[in-house]
Write a protein that holds these residues in place. Structure first.
Motif, PDB file in Angstrom:
ATOM      1  N   ILE A  70       0.836  -1.201   0.000  1.00  0.00           N
ATOM      2  CA  ILE A  70       0.000   0.000   0.000  1.00  0.00           C
ATOM      3  C   ILE A  70       0.874   1.256   0.000  1.00  0.00           C
ATOM      4  O   ILE A  70       0.595   2.226  -0.718  1.00  0.00           O
ATOM      5  N   SER A  71       1.924   1.248   0.786  1.00  0.00           N
ATOM      6  CA  SER A  71       2.836   2.397   0.853  1.00  0.00           C
ATOM      7  C   SER A  71       3.647   2.528  -0.420  1.00  0.00           C
ATOM      8  O   SER A  71       3.900   3.649  -0.888  1.00  0.00           O
ATOM      9  N   ALA A  72       4.074   1.400  -0.996  1.00  0.00           N
ATOM     10  CA  ALA A  72       4.854   1.435  -2.235  1.00  0.00           C
ATOM     11  C   ALA A  72       4.064   2.094  -3.357  1.00  0.00           C
ATOM     12  O   ALA A  72       4.612   2.878  -4.136  1.00  0.00           O
ATOM     13  N   VAL A  73       2.783   1.788  -3.444  1.00  0.00           N
ATOM     14  CA  VAL A  73       1.951   2.391  -4.492  1.00  0.00           C
ATOM     15  C   VAL A  73       1.885   3.903  -4.311  1.00  0.00           C
ATOM     16  O   VAL A  73       1.956   4.666  -5.281  1.00  0.00           O
ATOM     17  N   PRO A  81       3.141  11.378   1.934  1.00  0.00           N
ATOM     18  CA  PRO A  81       3.062  10.311   2.934  1.00  0.00           C
ATOM     19  C   PRO A  81       1.704  10.212   3.613  1.00  0.00           C
ATOM     20  O   PRO A  81       1.281   9.135   4.022  1.00  0.00           O
ATOM     21  N   ARG A  82       1.004  11.335   3.721  1.00  0.00           N
ATOM     22  CA  ARG A  82      -0.322  11.347   4.337  1.00  0.00           C
ATOM     23  C   ARG A  82      -1.273  10.402   3.618  1.00  0.00           C
ATOM     24  O   ARG A  82      -2.154   9.788   4.235  1.00  0.00           O
ATOM     25  N   ALA A  83      -1.107  10.254   2.316  1.00  0.00           N
ATOM     26  CA  ALA A  83      -1.968   9.346   1.555  1.00  0.00           C
ATOM     27  C   ALA A  83      -1.801   7.918   2.050  1.00  0.00           C
ATOM     28  O   ALA A  83      -2.783   7.187   2.223  1.00  0.00           O
ATOM     29  N   ALA A  84      -0.551   7.510   2.287  1.00  0.00           N
ATOM     30  CA  ALA A  84      -0.298   6.164   2.793  1.00  0.00           C
ATOM     31  C   ALA A  84      -0.856   5.998   4.200  1.00  0.00           C
ATOM     32  O   ALA A  84      -1.398   4.947   4.544  1.00  0.00           O
ATOM     33  N   SER A  85      -0.735   7.035   5.040  1.00  0.00           N
ATOM     34  CA  SER A  85      -1.297   6.969   6.394  1.00  0.00           C
ATOM     35  C   SER A  85      -2.796   6.725   6.349  1.00  0.00           C
ATOM     36  O   SER A  85      -3.339   5.899   7.098  1.00  0.00           O
ATOM     37  N   ILE A  86      -3.484   7.457   5.483  1.00  0.00           N
ATOM     38  CA  ILE A  86      -4.937   7.305   5.351  1.00  0.00           C
ATOM     39  C   ILE A  86      -5.276   5.905   4.848  1.00  0.00           C
ATOM     40  O   ILE A  86      -6.184   5.239   5.372  1.00  0.00           O
ATOM     41  N   GLN A 211       5.688  -3.501  -7.829  1.00  0.00           N
ATOM     42  CA  GLN A 211       5.134  -2.564  -6.860  1.00  0.00           C
ATOM     43  C   GLN A 211       5.615  -1.126  -7.073  1.00  0.00           C
ATOM     44  O   GLN A 211       4.988  -0.191  -6.566  1.00  0.00           O
ATOM     45  N   PHE A 212       6.708  -0.952  -7.802  1.00  0.00           N
ATOM     46  CA  PHE A 212       7.205   0.390  -8.120  1.00  0.00           C
ATOM     47  C   PHE A 212       7.352   0.536  -9.642  1.00  0.00           C
ATOM     48  O   PHE A 212       8.440   0.818 -10.135  1.00  0.00           O
ATOM     49  N   PRO A 213       6.281   0.340 -10.397  1.00  0.00           N
ATOM     50  CA  PRO A 213       6.419   0.311 -11.863  1.00  0.00           C
ATOM     51  C   PRO A 213       6.850   1.642 -12.463  1.00  0.00           C
ATOM     52  O   PRO A 213       7.687   1.667 -13.376  1.00  0.00           O
ATOM     53  N   ARG A 214       6.304   2.753 -11.980  1.00  0.00           N
ATOM     54  CA  ARG A 214       6.640   4.051 -12.566  1.00  0.00           C
ATOM     55  C   ARG A 214       8.094   4.416 -12.289  1.00  0.00           C
ATOM     56  O   ARG A 214       8.810   4.871 -13.191  1.00  0.00           O
ATOM     57  N   LEU A 215       8.538   4.237 -11.046  1.00  0.00           N
ATOM     58  CA  LEU A 215       9.916   4.562 -10.699  1.00  0.00           C
ATOM     59  C   LEU A 215      10.896   3.659 -11.446  1.00  0.00           C
ATOM     60  O   LEU A 215      11.959   4.111 -11.876  1.00  0.00           O
ATOM     61  N   TRP A 261      10.923  -1.384   2.800  1.00  0.00           N
ATOM     62  CA  TRP A 261      10.078  -2.269   1.987  1.00  0.00           C
ATOM     63  C   TRP A 261      10.724  -3.654   1.870  1.00  0.00           C
ATOM     64  O   TRP A 261      10.036  -4.686   1.983  1.00  0.00           O
ATOM     65  N   ALA A 262      12.035  -3.698   1.672  1.00  0.00           N
ATOM     66  CA  ALA A 262      12.731  -4.981   1.543  1.00  0.00           C
ATOM     67  C   ALA A 262      12.663  -5.780   2.847  1.00  0.00           C
ATOM     68  O   ALA A 262      12.508  -7.012   2.826  1.00  0.00           O
ATOM     69  N   VAL A 263      12.767  -5.092   3.993  1.00  0.00           N
ATOM     70  CA  VAL A 263      12.606  -5.783   5.274  1.00  0.00           C
ATOM     71  C   VAL A 263      11.184  -6.324   5.399  1.00  0.00           C
ATOM     72  O   VAL A 263      10.969  -7.457   5.837  1.00  0.00           O
TER      73      VAL A 263
END
Length: 311
Positions: A70-73, A81-86, A211-215, A261-263
Motif C-alpha cells: 500500500i505504501s509502495a503504491v 506520505p499522508r496518503a499512505a497513512s490514510i 510494486q514500483f512500476p513508474r519509478l 520495503w525490503a525488510v
C-alpha cells in the motif's frame, strides 16, 4: 476515473460482536474455524514493528507485507506520505490488512471494496495492486486530503456506517506509513524464523518492478544481482546468499522507503539482510539486537544491498 459512491463495508462492523459471542459462549471448534476463515492465519511466523510518536505497533508478516505494498503504491504515484497513512488506517479497519475474500454483503479485499458499488470486478479487487490504486484514485478527488483529518478523509472515500472507526488506527497507520515512505529512516524491524527453503532472488526483483512500476520504468530504481561478498558491507553466515543491489538515483527518502520495503518483504522473499546508508537489518539477530538496525562501515551510500537466501 469516476468517483465511486456508496458503501464499501467493513466486515469488522458486522463480524466482531457475533464472532466474540461464538468464541466466548459456544466453546466449540466451529468458533475457531470461523475465526480462521474470516481473519486467516499468518503465512509465516514472525512479527514486524514500527516505532515513533512515543509508541510502537506490531504487525504480522502478512499484514506488514500488505502495508508495504500500500505504501509502495503511494511512493510510486508520487503521493504525499499522508496518503499512505490514510490508506493504512483504512485497510486495517476494513480487513485488518488482509486480502480477504469475504465481508459485509459483497465487500472483499484489503479495503473491502464492493463490485456492486463500481470498484471493479471481484478478480480485480482481490488484486492488492488494483484495489490500492482504486483507493488512491478516489482519495485524490477529496479536496485537501493531504492536510485534513485522517479519519474524516477515510470516511469520505469509504462512506462507512461507522464514520469514526478509522480514527482507532490512525497512529499505527502514521507509523508504518512514515517508515515505508522513507520519512523516518531505519524504522521498521522484523523478527523472523530462519529461511526455510531456497528462494530465487529474481522473485524479489520482480516484486520490486511490480510494486514500483513508474519509478522502475523511469530509471529512478535500478537493480542488479551480484555476489554477496562483493556488495554487502558485512555478510551473514548464510550459504548461497545473493545480493540484489538497488540504486535509488541519490534520493535518500526513496532509498529508505525501499530499504524498509525490503525488510517488510523478508518473510515472503527469503531476505536475510538489508543494508543502506551505513545501517543494516539482519534476520539472524534475536532479542534486543533484533530491535534496531545496526551501524556498519563500508558500502555505497547510494545503494541498497538486499541479501536473499538463494542463488
Amino acid at each position: 476515473m469516476a468517483r465511486r459512491t456508496g458503501r464499501q463495508g467493513s466486515f469488522t462492523r458486522h463480524l466482531v460482536i457475533p464472532l466474540v459471542m461464538v468464541l466466548l459462549f459456544a466453546g466449540i471448534a466451529g468458533g475457531s474455524y470461523l475465526a480462521l476463515q474470516r481473519y486467516g492465519s499468518p503465512a509465516h511466523t514472525g512479527t514486524c514493528t514500527a516505532s515513533g510518536l512515543g509508541t510502537s505497533h506490531r504487525y504480522s508478516t502478512e499484514q506488514t507485507a500488505n502495508a508495504a505494498l500500500i505504501s509502495a503504491v503511494a511512493v510510486d504515484r508520487g503521493l504525499p506520505p499522508r496518503a499512505a497513512s490514510i490508506a493504512l488506517a483504512t485497510a486495517f479497519q476494513e480487513s485488518q490488512l488482509r486480502n480477504i475474500e469475504h465481508g459485509d454483503r459483497d465487500s472483499i479485499g484489503l479495503f473491502q471494496q464492493r463490485p456492486s458499488q463500481g470498484w471493479g470486478t471481484q478478480e480485480q479487487i482481490l488484486d492488492p495492486m488494483y484495489s490500492t490504486n482504486a483507493f488512491y484514485d478516489v482519495l485524490e478527488t477529496v479536496d485537501g486530503y493531504a492536510s485534513a483529518d485522517i479519519n474524516d478523509v477515510a470516511q469520505r472515500v469509504q462512506r462507512s456506517g461507522y464514520p469514526e472507526a478509522y480514527r482507532d488506527h490512525e497512529t499505527e497507520g502514521r507509523l508504518y506509513a512514515s517508515a515505508l515512505t522513507g520519512q523516518s529512516g531505519a524504522n521498521l524491524v522484523c523478527t523472523l524464523d530462519d529461511v526455510g527453503s531456497t528462494v530465487s532472488p529474481e522473485q524479489l526483483r520482480a516484486e520490486l518492478s511490480r510494486q514500483f512500476p513508474r519509478l522502475s520504468e523511469a530509471g529512478r530504481l535500478t537493480s542488479a544481482l551480484s555476489g554477496a561478498s562483493s556488495s554487502a558491507p558485512q555478510v551473514p553466515e548464510t550459504a548461497g546468499a545473493t545480493a540484489l543491489v538497488i540504486s535509488t538515483d541519490g534520493d535518500t527518502t526513496i532509498g529508505w522507503a525501499m530499504a524498509n520495503w525490503a525488510v517488510a518483504r523478508a518473510a515472503d522473499d527469503g531476505v536475510v539482510q538489508v543494508s543502506y546508508q551505513g545501517r543494516t537489518w539482519d534476520r539472524s539477530l534475536r532479542g534486543e539486537e533484533a530491535a534496531t538496525w545496526s551501524a556498519v562501515d563500508g558500502g555505497d551510500p547510494d545503494q541498497i544491498v538486499v541479501l536473499v537466501s538463494g542463488s
